[in-house]
Design a protein around this motif. Structure first.
Motif: not given
Length: 288
Positions: A90-108
């Motif tokens: 859907h042409e969106a970037y996963p905001s968590t990916l790379g945020y302060r080094g966070y390695p994934k596209s969501l939090c679980s």
């Protein structure tokens, strides 16, 4: 599922970061140690709010897509794949990916994990609860939401905690109105949670969101001190995301510097919406 001898969660193996097509614009913090401090406003124009709404809807629909795959036997990394692919489709970037080094596209965040659990090879079991937190960055704006799911057949205690945490979010949203101070939101949430003896996590809060993932505006979920006296006004955008615990609210941080668990290993649940203050109350933006 990785667990210790007492049956408590331990870190699993984290797979490689997923790729985002170069055609999808990145938030400014990607590839940097930390985001540039936000100097903008938390009050947005109608055009900007529409863009936040579009990002928020994408995030909400991504959580729906992930939720359809939640069942015993699935790994949290597989859920990350589902969420990631929905966002990029859907042409969106996963905001968590790379945020302060966070390695994934969501939090679980499973069971005793309060927030920021990193998807890995953890396998969900019947009776678990899991929070999925997704933020979508689209057309220059972030939309942030999360939801707690019950995996299979959970205990009444777990189901009640999940249902009541969602109700706590609804009560927080209902407290929003122009001219009121932000601290009324936490007052509404905590007064409800106390009826059931639940703890309300204090050290992780709602926040301003839109042009920035986290603008610096703090939205406490407890009956906060008077210093949280920012007056809400039409056009202001922020999240409300109460974290309730079945036990104490003290917490531990894993060695990954992200995963936060209850110190007493009690169950915890969370729900979140991005909303905008209107002339009469609030409009929830993160509805699918």
């Amino acid at each position: 599922m990785p667990k210790d001898s007492h049956g408590h969660l331990v870190a699993g193996r984290v797979g490689p970061q997923r790729l985002v097509p170069r055609s999808i614009p990145r938030p400014e913090y990607v590839g940097k140690k930390s985001p540039t401090p936000y100097r903008g406003n938390d009050v947005y124009s109608a055009e900007q709010i529409q863009r936040i709404r579009e990002s928020s809807i994408i995030a909400a629909r991504a959580i729906e897509a992930v939720g359809a795959h939640i069942r015993p036997g699935v790994t949290t990394d597989e859920l990350d794949r589902v969420g990631h692919e929905f966002l990029v489709d859907h042409e969106a970037y996963p905001s968590t990916l790379g945020y302060r080094g966070y390695p994934k596209s969501l939090c679980s965040s499973v069971n005793e994990v309060i927030c920021h659990g990193i998807p890995d090879d953890t396998v969900l079991e019947d009776g678990d609860i899991i929070n999925i937190d997704i933020t979508a960055f689209h057309d220059g704006m972030h939309g942030d939401t999360n939801r707690t799911f019950v995996v299979g057949n959970a205990t009444r205690e777990a189901r009640d905690l999940v249902e009541r945490t969602e109700e706590a979010l609804r009560r927080g949203v209902k407290a929003v109105a122009p001219g009121r101070e932000l601290n009324v939101i936490g007052r509404a949430i905590e007064s409800y949670a106390k009826r059931f003896g639940y703890g309300v996590v204090r050290d992780f809060t709602g926040h301003g969101v839109g042009e920035a993932f986290h603008s610096g505006l703090i939205v406490p979920h407890y009956d906060a001190a008077p210093e949280y006296s920012t007056v809400m006004q039409p056009g202001m955008v922020f999240t409300i995301e109460p974290m309730l615990t079945a036990g104490d609210i003290t917490w531990d941080m894993w060695a990954d510097d992200w995963t936060v668990t209850t110190k007493d290993k009690s169950l915890t649940a969370q729900f979140e919406h991005t909303l905008v203050v209107t002339e009469r109350g609030a409009e929830v933006l993160t509805l699918p």
